[in-house]
Scaffold this active site. Structure first.
Site, short mmCIF file in Angstrom:
data_model
loop_
_atom_site.label_atom_id
_atom_site.label_comp_id
_atom_site.label_asym_id
_atom_site.label_seq_id
_atom_site.Cartn_x
_atom_site.Cartn_y
_atom_site.Cartn_z
N ASP A 1 0.84 -1.18 0.00
CA ASP A 1 0.00 0.00 0.00
C ASP A 1 0.89 1.25 0.00
O ASP A 1 1.64 1.46 0.95
CB ASP A 1 -0.88 -0.04 1.26
N ASP B 1 0.51 5.05 0.06
CA ASP B 1 -0.45 6.12 0.24
C ASP B 1 0.26 7.46 -0.01
O ASP B 1 1.24 7.76 0.67
CB ASP B 1 -1.00 6.05 1.67
N ASP C 1 3.06 1.07 3.54
CA ASP C 1 2.49 0.83 4.86
C ASP C 1 2.68 -0.67 5.16
O ASP C 1 1.91 -1.51 4.71
CB ASP C 1 1.01 1.21 4.84
#
Ligand SMILES: [Zn+2]
Length: 326
Positions: free
Chosen positions: A99, A101, A276
């Protein structure tokens, strides 16, 4: 040019229009619809987090009906496969996911409050680097990229990694983002990690060098690095043109060998937050469902077909955003 109110929340009325007029079951990728019976779905109906969990759909048609009737604030689907998804029981395997972000990139250059075109673009550059390593160094090829609304998900469905546990996933993350300083930068002697069906190969220093280079070129004078003082950050920035030319020896000379080591350690530790890691090691995670609406920013969670040309502001803006007044 008319200014469009991008990246602002969707109203319940807009959500309804999206799911009833624009959304189509065909927008959900095959790798999800083909395994729909083995996955857990989760929903957020009011914008307070996905608390309607443990949902199971026997067919895509039933999921379609649910989305058209409920028009949820957010929809999610598990990366895990279960024999009994309704109880999250009898876990069989899980996609390996990363992930990125845009909001949480430690070296983004925009300084915006939420996300913007600049940091979304930087997130995509990081994704692209990770993707090259997954394919080139780890030999994986069943990989899908999804624009999540505020960043990107990399989803790996190769069978040899879907069974690996959290510890292995955590090693893979460190490898991919360049979070361990190689023991010897001149040898290819990274501890080879091997598991039943999956091997992290030699060649880590190349991956590390590529990630560190990216990070150094994106540092700014306010970047905070573990055990690196402001003066050293300034000097790294001053001499980074040498890194751009891959003149690492000269760079090390300019900085000084001890400070060079400090800099490498600081950057390696910062690299850990490029993705993450909590998401990657969680074997039961739910991720935003591709095709669903990210209502906080009024963007469509969208499968990225071509990473070279993908532009969320062309491909992931729902129609209702263009039709907003003022
Ligand atoms: Zn930004």
């Amino acid at each position: 040019m008319v200014k469009i109110a991008y990246l602002t929340p969707a109203t319940p009325e807009e959500r309804k229009r999206y799911y009833r007029e624009e959304w189509d079951i065909k927008l959900i990728p095959d790798y999800i619809t083909h395994s729909i019976q083995e996955r857990e779905f989760g929903f957020d109906h009011v914008g307070r987090g996905p608390n309607d969990r443990y949902k199971v759909f026997r067919t895509p048609e039933l999921l379609k009906r649910f989305l058209k009737v409920r028009t949820p604030f957010a929809a999610y689907c598990s990366v895990a496969f279960y024999d009994k998804p309704r109880r999250r029981d009898k876990w069989t395997k899980a996609e390996l996911v990363f992930d990125v972000d845009a909001k949480d990139i430690p070296i983004r250059t925009c300084g915006c409050e939420g996300v913007c075109e600049i940091c979304l673009n930087e997130a995509l550059e990081i994704v692209s680097g990770i993707l090259d390593t997954l394919k080139g160094d780890l030999g994986l090829d069943n990989i899908h990229i999804v624009y999540s609304g505020r960043g990107y998900h990399i989803r790996v469905l190769d069978n040899n990694v879907m069974g690996v546990d959290s510890d292995v996933r955590s090693q893979i993350v460190k490898y991919l983002v360049g979070a361990d300083v190689p023991k010897n930068e001149y040898s290819l002697d990274y501890e080879k990690v091997s598991y039943e069906h999956f091997v992290i190969p030699f060649g880590y220093p190349n991956v590390f060098t590529a990630r560190v280079k990216y990070s150094i070129l994106h540092l700014n004078k306010d970047t905070e690095l573990d055990e690196v003082n402001k003066k050293l950050v300034k000097d790294i920035i001053k001499h980074r043109h040498l890194i751009e030319d891959d003149n690492w020896g000269m760079f090390k000379n300019k900085i000084g060998p001890q400070r060079y080591r400090k800099a490498m350690n600081g950057i390696a530790s910062m690299n850990m937050s490029l993705v993450d890691a909590k998401v990657s090691i969680d074997l039961k995670r739910i991720l935003r469902l591709p095709s669903s609406l990210h209502s906080m920013v009024s963007m469509k969670c969208t499968e990225v077909k071509n990473i070279e040309t993908f532009d969320p502001f062309k491909e992931a803006v729902p129609k209702f955003v263009y039709e907003r007044k003022d």
